[in-house]
Design a protein around this motif. Sequence first.
Motif, PDB file in Angstrom:
ATOM      1  N   ILE A 109     -30.990 103.655 -26.187  1.00  0.00           N
ATOM      2  CA  ILE A 109     -29.864 103.954 -27.082  1.00  0.00           C
ATOM      3  C   ILE A 109     -28.614 103.206 -26.630  1.00  0.00           C
ATOM      4  O   ILE A 109     -27.904 102.587 -27.440  1.00  0.00           O
ATOM      5  CB  ILE A 109     -29.603 105.467 -27.144  1.00  0.00           C
ATOM      6  CG1 ILE A 109     -30.768 106.180 -27.838  1.00  0.00           C
ATOM      7  CG2 ILE A 109     -28.290 105.761 -27.873  1.00  0.00           C
ATOM      8  CD1 ILE A 109     -30.701 107.685 -27.768  1.00  0.00           C
ATOM      9  N   ASN A 110     -28.333 103.274 -25.327  1.00  0.00           N
ATOM     10  CA  ASN A 110     -27.136 102.609 -24.807  1.00  0.00           C
ATOM     11  C   ASN A 110     -27.223 101.095 -24.960  1.00  0.00           C
ATOM     12  O   ASN A 110     -26.210 100.424 -25.220  1.00  0.00           O
ATOM     13  CB  ASN A 110     -26.923 102.982 -23.340  1.00  0.00           C
ATOM     14  CG  ASN A 110     -26.446 104.408 -23.169  1.00  0.00           C
ATOM     15  OD1 ASN A 110     -25.760 104.948 -24.037  1.00  0.00           O
ATOM     16  ND2 ASN A 110     -26.804 105.038 -22.065  1.00  0.00           N
ATOM     17  N   PHE A 111     -28.423 100.549 -24.804  1.00  0.00           N
ATOM     18  CA  PHE A 111     -28.599  99.103 -25.003  1.00  0.00           C
ATOM     19  C   PHE A 111     -28.307  98.724 -26.455  1.00  0.00           C
ATOM     20  O   PHE A 111     -27.627  97.728 -26.723  1.00  0.00           O
ATOM     21  CB  PHE A 111     -30.024  98.686 -24.630  1.00  0.00           C
ATOM     22  CG  PHE A 111     -30.298  97.232 -24.876  1.00  0.00           C
ATOM     23  CD1 PHE A 111     -29.826  96.266 -24.000  1.00  0.00           C
ATOM     24  CD2 PHE A 111     -31.008  96.824 -26.006  1.00  0.00           C
ATOM     25  CE1 PHE A 111     -30.064  94.913 -24.228  1.00  0.00           C
ATOM     26  CE2 PHE A 111     -31.251  95.475 -26.245  1.00  0.00           C
ATOM     27  CZ  PHE A 111     -30.773  94.519 -25.349  1.00  0.00           C
ATOM     28  N   ALA A 112     -28.789  99.544 -27.391  1.00  0.00           N
ATOM     29  CA  ALA A 112     -28.541  99.283 -28.812  1.00  0.00           C
ATOM     30  C   ALA A 112     -27.042  99.354 -29.114  1.00  0.00           C
ATOM     31  O   ALA A 112     -26.504  98.522 -29.863  1.00  0.00           O
ATOM     32  CB  ALA A 112     -29.307 100.277 -29.673  1.00  0.00           C
ATOM     33  N   LEU A 113     -26.357 100.319 -28.524  1.00  0.00           N
ATOM     34  CA  LEU A 113     -24.912 100.443 -28.731  1.00  0.00           C
ATOM     35  C   LEU A 113     -24.169  99.232 -28.174  1.00  0.00           C
ATOM     36  O   LEU A 113     -23.192  98.753 -28.773  1.00  0.00           O
ATOM     37  CB  LEU A 113     -24.397 101.725 -28.064  1.00  0.00           C
ATOM     38  CG  LEU A 113     -24.795 103.043 -28.731  1.00  0.00           C
ATOM     39  CD1 LEU A 113     -24.367 104.224 -27.871  1.00  0.00           C
ATOM     40  CD2 LEU A 113     -24.161 103.159 -30.119  1.00  0.00           C
TER      41      LEU A 113
END
Length: 356
Positions: A109-113
């Motif tokens: 999720i953090n990578f996508a953000l």
Amino acid sequence: MNVARGILISLVVIGHIDIPTYISRFIYLFHIAALFFISGYFSTIDVTSWRTSCVSCFKRVGKLYLYYLTYEVLFLLFKNLFFKLGFYAEGVVYGGKMIHPDTWCDLAINFALIVIGMGREVMASAFWYFISLIFTIVIFTFIRFVVVRQSLIKPERLELLLIFFVFSLGCVCNHWNIYLPRIAPACTLILPFYWGYLQAGGRINLKFNNLIVLLLSFIGLVILSNYGSISMNANMFPNAFFFVLATFCGVYMTIGGAKLIEIHFGTITNVFRYIGRRSVAVMIFHIFSFKMVFLLQYVMGEIPYSAVSQLLGNPNGSLLWFLLFLLSGIYFSIFLFRGVEKLLSVLGKQIKNVLK
């Protein structure tokens, strides 16, 4: 302009050290707006066609985005290690949110953000600047393209109207507490960016050499700091007039002060010019570099190890520790950036060889 940029980047580092409130309020009134002024000053965009506009814009924002993406991801990958080292403390609020070690799901999720420009790793807390600057450059490029392709309104007049319209959107977001991270600050900061662009093109020709105006700018900022504060990351400021006045005073004081230093203090000029040319390195690593000073404080018995997890540099009222945080935030950041860039370059070459 590198001397002025060096001064401002030094103020960014100082602003992330635990200093008296009246000093931090003074710095935050203008340092980001003045950095956007300098970015606008060096803005050269070819808008003769849609293709050249896109290419010209991509050349500017591509490098910024690559720095942002590379180091946000790097800090993300080391996040759990930082917890084990005590650089982070679980359950502590950083940047308005409580952080904890990442699971594989959190990592994804953090990578996508991060990819979409919404990353906010703690060690990369200053990276919002890169994304907001990217948005400002893209908006400004679009405005320039529209202006030169139409013939109904005088180009300079339409350009000014569109700039103020975008600036007004930023002010509306501030007034009505509309939360648009990265985008709202970009809209507000397009005004000093445009001022820098006009200054470079000679359409505004301030010399920044009037000592009286320089002194009045400093006094004006001191007075303003007692009546309000500015947080550009959150796009928060009392009102549009306050922001414009603080920006003018801050830019004039910074550029004028830099010119005075260049004339009278050769050694200091070289120091700030060196820092200014390496401003990206300082912006990227200064928060992490503070950890080295925290570790030194721990070794010397000044703090418990749990205090290493602090985000802001904490000199505990000591001028010596303040200077160590400042010097580490600047020079260790530059040293670390060089090392990481060389390592990434070697890894990149190895990957290319493997793919061949």
